[in-house]
Design a protein around this motif. Structure first.
Motif, short mmCIF file in Angstrom:
data_model
loop_
_atom_site.label_atom_id
_atom_site.label_comp_id
_atom_site.label_asym_id
_atom_site.label_seq_id
_atom_site.Cartn_x
_atom_site.Cartn_y
_atom_site.Cartn_z
N PHE A 154 44.16 41.88 38.18
CA PHE A 154 43.07 40.95 37.92
C PHE A 154 41.93 41.14 38.91
CE2 PHE A 154 40.74 37.07 38.67
CZ PHE A 154 40.28 36.78 37.40
N ASP B 231 51.72 41.99 40.96
CA ASP B 231 51.11 43.01 40.10
C ASP B 231 49.91 42.48 39.33
OD1 ASP B 231 53.37 44.26 41.03
OD2 ASP B 231 54.17 44.77 39.06
N THR B 232 50.09 41.35 38.64
CA THR B 232 48.99 40.82 37.84
C THR B 232 47.82 40.37 38.72
OG1 THR B 232 50.03 38.64 37.73
CG2 THR B 232 50.40 40.13 35.87
N ASP B 233 48.11 39.88 39.90
CA ASP B 233 47.03 39.47 40.81
C ASP B 233 46.19 40.68 41.22
OD1 ASP B 233 48.15 36.97 40.61
OD2 ASP B 233 48.87 36.89 42.68
N ASP C 273 53.71 49.61 36.80
CA ASP C 273 52.97 48.55 36.11
C ASP C 273 51.46 48.71 36.24
OD1 ASP C 273 55.35 47.41 35.32
OD2 ASP C 273 55.32 45.85 36.83
N TYR C 274 51.00 49.49 37.19
CA TYR C 274 49.57 49.68 37.40
C TYR C 274 49.01 50.88 36.63
CZ TYR C 274 50.50 46.64 41.40
OH TYR C 274 50.89 45.60 42.20
#
Length: 169
Positions: free
Chosen positions: A90, A85-87, A113-114
């Motif tokens: 980012f 998710d964070t990748d 989460d997005y």
């Protein structure tokens, strides 16, 4: 041209864990992204690299996706998570910040989460569509955006286009 960002685990596991389990033909799916959403670059985010999954990685590459692996410390002894998710957030935000030349983003995931990022992209007129692999597994947050902002890949007519052993797109 548009770019697609695929949460690989969300895509595969949502389809396989659906009540009517089905498999996605990645080559057909890539063609669908190109034809339906004018996606010239498609990034497939997946967990950490494991040699035992090399056949899967070849299938993804052969379908014309750019694979992005989750980085982990080489000496890591604990269980390696594949959470990407964070990748994804980012990379999309980096492209916006760097003013990379593209039209809009297609996000393939039903993960809530997005949601904040999707709202941001909508406000910047950089969001095309959320492609949720499963209607039942999509976060209810996205329903606030309106049905013109998302599509379910497990709809019968789409499964016919992108499912294994299905007709051509």
């Amino acid at each position: 041209m548009n770019q697609a960002f695929i949460d690989g685990q969300n895509l595969i596991y949502s389809a396989r864990n659906d009540k009517q389990s089905w498999d996605i033909d990645l080559a057909k799916f890539r063609f669908y992204l190109l034809r339906k959403y004018n996606v010239d670059k498609a990034y497939y985010f997946i967990g950490y690299y494991e040699k035992k999954n090399s056949e899967l990685y070849n299938t993804i590459k052969n379908a014309n996706f750019h694979i992005i692996f989750r980085e982990h410390a080489t000496g890591m002894k604990s269980i390696k998570k594949g959470n990407v998710d964070t990748d994804i957030v980012f990379e999309i935000m980096r492209k916006i910040s760097d003013r990379e030349d593209f039209d809009k983003i297609v996000l393939v995931s039903g993960d809530g989460d997005y949601y904040k990022m999707v709202n941001y992209l909508i406000n910047k007129n950089k969001f095309m569509r959320l492609l949720a692999p499963s209607e039942k597994r999509m976060s209810s947050l996205y329903r606030k955006l309106g049905s013109n902002r998302y599509m379910f890949l497990d709809r019968k007519e789409i499964k016919k286009k992108i499912g294994k052993n299905a007709g051509s797109a």
